[in-house]
Design a protein around this motif. Structure first.
Motif, PDB file in Angstrom:
ATOM      1  N   SER A 147      -6.008   4.350  18.248  1.00  0.00           N
ATOM      2  CA  SER A 147      -5.264   3.586  17.249  1.00  0.00           C
ATOM      3  C   SER A 147      -5.170   4.408  15.969  1.00  0.00           C
ATOM      4  CB  SER A 147      -5.935   2.241  16.960  1.00  0.00           C
ATOM      5  OG  SER A 147      -7.237   2.441  16.431  1.00  0.00           O
ATOM      6  N   SER A 205      -0.898   7.323   8.195  1.00  0.00           N
ATOM      7  CA  SER A 205      -2.185   8.020   8.108  1.00  0.00           C
ATOM      8  C   SER A 205      -2.366   8.919   9.319  1.00  0.00           C
ATOM      9  CB  SER A 205      -3.347   7.018   8.025  1.00  0.00           C
ATOM     10  OG  SER A 205      -3.423   6.266   9.220  1.00  0.00           O
ATOM     11  N   ARG A 211       4.825   2.401   8.949  1.00  0.00           N
ATOM     12  CA  ARG A 211       4.101   1.538   8.015  1.00  0.00           C
ATOM     13  C   ARG A 211       3.418   0.384   8.733  1.00  0.00           C
ATOM     14  NH1 ARG A 211       2.918   3.913   3.288  1.00  0.00           N
ATOM     15  NH2 ARG A 211       4.636   5.283   2.695  1.00  0.00           N
ATOM     16  N   GLN A 212       3.165   0.532  10.046  1.00  0.00           N
ATOM     17  CA  GLN A 212       2.484  -0.497  10.830  1.00  0.00           C
ATOM     18  C   GLN A 212       1.305   0.129  11.581  1.00  0.00           C
ATOM     19  OE1 GLN A 212       5.981  -0.007  11.544  1.00  0.00           O
ATOM     20  NE2 GLN A 212       6.534  -1.407   9.870  1.00  0.00           N
ATOM     21  N   ASN A 213       0.317  -0.723  11.880  1.00  0.00           N
ATOM     22  CA  ASN A 213      -0.784  -0.283  12.737  1.00  0.00           C
ATOM     23  C   ASN A 213      -0.239   0.010  14.127  1.00  0.00           C
ATOM     24  OD1 ASN A 213      -3.307  -0.463  11.156  1.00  0.00           O
ATOM     25  ND2 ASN A 213      -2.677  -2.588  10.897  1.00  0.00           N
ATOM     26  N   ARG A 214      -0.718   1.081  14.738  1.00  0.00           N
ATOM     27  CA  ARG A 214      -0.229   1.473  16.050  1.00  0.00           C
ATOM     28  C   ARG A 214      -1.400   1.657  17.011  1.00  0.00           C
ATOM     29  NH1 ARG A 214       4.916  -0.021  16.481  1.00  0.00           N
ATOM     30  NH2 ARG A 214       6.312   1.040  15.025  1.00  0.00           N
ATOM     31  N   SER A 215      -1.146   1.307  18.270  1.00  0.00           N
ATOM     32  CA  SER A 215      -2.113   1.524  19.347  1.00  0.00           C
ATOM     33  C   SER A 215      -1.460   2.424  20.388  1.00  0.00           C
ATOM     34  CB  SER A 215      -2.524   0.187  19.984  1.00  0.00           C
ATOM     35  OG  SER A 215      -3.441   0.404  21.036  1.00  0.00           O
ATOM     36  N   GLU A 238      -3.989   3.833  11.665  1.00  0.00           N
ATOM     37  CA  GLU A 238      -3.541   2.961  10.596  1.00  0.00           C
ATOM     38  C   GLU A 238      -2.177   3.418  10.069  1.00  0.00           C
ATOM     39  OE1 GLU A 238      -6.568   2.920   7.660  1.00  0.00           O
ATOM     40  OE2 GLU A 238      -7.988   1.780   8.899  1.00  0.00           O
ATOM     41  N   PRO A 239      -1.489   2.553   9.324  1.00  0.00           N
ATOM     42  CA  PRO A 239      -0.151   2.911   8.831  1.00  0.00           C
ATOM     43  C   PRO A 239      -0.178   4.145   7.943  1.00  0.00           C
ATOM     44  CG  PRO A 239      -0.554   0.553   8.580  1.00  0.00           C
ATOM     45  CD  PRO A 239      -1.849   1.170   8.987  1.00  0.00           C
ATOM     46  N   ASN A 294       0.404   8.875  12.364  1.00  0.00           N
ATOM     47  CA  ASN A 294       1.251   7.684  12.451  1.00  0.00           C
ATOM     48  C   ASN A 294       2.131   7.641  11.205  1.00  0.00           C
ATOM     49  OD1 ASN A 294       2.417   5.183  12.780  1.00  0.00           O
ATOM     50  ND2 ASN A 294       0.563   4.045  12.245  1.00  0.00           N
ATOM     51  N   ASP A 339       0.811  -1.224   0.000  1.00  0.00           N
ATOM     52  CA  ASP A 339       0.000   0.000   0.000  1.00  0.00           C
ATOM     53  C   ASP A 339       0.844   1.272   0.000  1.00  0.00           C
ATOM     54  OD1 ASP A 339      -2.283  -1.618   0.133  1.00  0.00           O
ATOM     55  OD2 ASP A 339      -2.171  -1.680   2.321  1.00  0.00           O
ATOM     56  N   ALA A 343      -5.199   9.775  12.103  1.00  0.00           N
ATOM     57  CA  ALA A 343      -6.467   9.377  12.726  1.00  0.00           C
ATOM     58  C   ALA A 343      -7.029  10.565  13.501  1.00  0.00           C
ATOM     59  CB  ALA A 343      -6.253   8.193  13.652  1.00  0.00           C
TER      60      ALA A 343
END
Length: 505
Positions: free
Chosen positions: A454, A459, A419-423, A456-457, A416, A77, A461
């Motif tokens: 949270s 991006s 390139r990874q989902n973060r919490s 997304e990579p 964020n 992506d 939020a």
């Protein structure tokens, strides 16, 4: 008896075509208000500076056209183009570097450093940027090369311009413009490829599936290349570019510029084959034989022998032309050379001259480049992969709930840059017993003073956050409040200072 000078009566008549007719007692003269630009046909030349120009623009053109095709894997992506100004994301990708819109100050810093570099180059060697690396110069040089292929060198082109239109002339002109158009189309694609994926763009253009926006910008880039490099040429440098007027402030007497050694060359005039150099010098002539080669090879059409000129782009082609003539005449070269005005004045007085590289303006430009470039590099190396932005609602300033507690609303944004989902865990500081509620997120009664967010990579939020404090804790109309965000998977943290508003006591 003295005779008085009597000026003849002159009448001025404005003509319908815009010209002016001056009528006097002796004659009537029509003075045009506008004279068409005379086409400059630079002559081909060989020499050191011509080779340097060819090598330089070959390297620059190769970098320009090859760069969009270099691939760089960034993960799923993510665009795989190494150099890309992605306007849809929007992001600026340069190999492993990714610049967000909020970080436009990095691009600003690059432009400032580039401008200082231009100032430094000008202080050292005049308009050397214009003569060797300016994109307009590079493309104009290439267009003139195509013109020379189809129409011949300078003398042949001038003769053809005066000849009537024949089938041969039409074919040669058509071939030249076809070559110009082909290069313009390739250039238009090259420019556009920096703003979208190059292979996809090529496929869409060839199969006529490109969007209206892509086709429009492709046509604009190609059309401007055709007009500017094919038709405007030296007029762009003389009348449209502001740099010739600015660069004079960057020069000093020690700057290396293309100069004519007047003390050696003048008086100038043609030399007969039967005339020896001793006879010529006895008649008061110098080394310049007034052949005009320096003017004929100049892409700006100027005569460097008349003195320093703002329109000179320091390309050095006149140096090559003059050197070739001096060699033919058996004389020392560098009658026209890169030299400084201080050197000429010093040698004219019979003294030796040592070129001064280190000068106040050179030091200032170099230090500014070092400081600004170093600050940018340091800032970029330490930039966080997590950024937050907090905007407090202005209307209403606060809300009083039924139990008397005070609530403020905030728009909370989390960027964020990985390139990874973060919490993340959101907490507050500065306001005792304050509770956090995130609209749209499940509430945890056991953790009312924190919240989980949270992103997304790659991006941003956006969340709607309510902060509620007991009435007793709101001791002033404005209290400092700090939002703290920590990555649950890493040790990275970030914070943002804001305020909490309440009623007057």
């Amino acid at each position: 008896m003295l005779r008085a000078n009597v000026e003849p009566e002159i009448r001025r008549i404005d003509m319908p075509d815009g010209s002016i007719v001056q009528q006097g007692a002796a004659q009537t003269a029509k003075v045009p208000l506008y004279e068409s630009q005379k086409t400059i046909h630079p002559k081909a030349v060989k020499g050191l500076y011509r080779r340097l120009k060819t090598i330089t623009f070959s390297v620059l053109l190769a970098l320009f056209f090859i760069a969009p095709w270099i691939r760089w894997e960034r993960g799923p992506d993510a665009p795989a183009q190494a150099v890309l100004f992605d306007l849809t994301t929007p992001r600026f990708f340069l190999f492993w570097i990714e610049i967000w819109p909020q970080e436009i100050y990095y691009l600003t810093g690059i432009l400032i450093v580039a401008a200082l570099g231009l100032f430094l180059a000008t202080a050292l060697a005049g308009r050397v940027w214009c003569g060797f690396t300016c994109p307009h110069t590079v493309w104009t040089d290439l267009f003139v090369w195509i013109e020379r292929i189809f129409e011949g060198d300078r003398a042949e082109r001038i003769r053809m311009e005066k000849q009537p239109w024949t089938a041969r002339k039409i074919l040669r002109k058509a071939g030249k413009h076809a070559g110009w158009l082909a290069l313009s189309l390739v250039t238009g694609f090259g420019f556009l490829a920096y703003f979208t994926d190059a292979p996809v763009l090529l496929h869409d253009l060839v199969t006529f599936q490109a969007s209206y926006e892509a086709v429009s910008f492709f046509a604009i880039f190609a059309g401007m290349t055709y007009v500017m490099a094919g038709w405007a040429r030296e007029q762009m440098c003389m009348y449209m570019c502001p740099w010739p007027r600015i660069q004079t402030a960057m020069l000093d007497e020690h700057s290396l510029v293309v100069t004519y050694q007047a003390d050696r060359g003048d008086n100038r005039g043609p030399k007969r084959k039967s005339q020896s150099w001793d006879e010529r010098r006895a008649q008061g002539f110098g080394d310049c034989i007034d052949c005009g080669q320096c003017v004929q090879v100049c892409p700006m059409g100027i005569d460097v022998r008349t003195g320093e000129q703002a329109d000179c782009i320091n390309c050095g082609l006149c140096v090559d032309a003059c050197d070739s003539i001096m060699i033919q005449q058996g004389l020392p070269t560098r009658l026209i050379a890169f030299d400084s005005l201080a050197a000429q004045d010093t040698r004219a007085s019979g003294k030796s001259y040592q070129w001064r590289l280190v000068r106040p303006r050179v030091i200032v430009y170099a230090l500014l480049m070092l400081v600004i470039g170093g600050a940018m590099a340091w800032s970029f190396a330490l930039r966080p992969s997590l950024n937050i932005t907090v905007l407090r609602d202005r209307a209403p300033l606060f809300v009083t709930l039924s139990d008397g507690s005070i609530r403020n609303a905030y728009t909370f944004k989390v960027a964020n840059k990985t390139r990874q989902n973060r919490s993340y865990t959101l907490s507050l500081a500065g306001l005792p017993n304050a509770e956090i509620k995130v609209i749209g997120e499940a509430e945890d009664e056991s953790a009312a003073h924190t919240a989980t967010l949270s992103a997304e990579p790659d991006s941003v939020a956006t969340y709607r956050v309510y902060v509620t404090a007991p009435r007793a804790a709101v001791t002033a109309t404005s209290l400092p409040l700090t939002f703290r965000l920590s990555d649950t998977g890493t040790s990275e943290k970030n914070s943002h200072d804001s305020v909490f508003l309440g009623p007057a006591n």
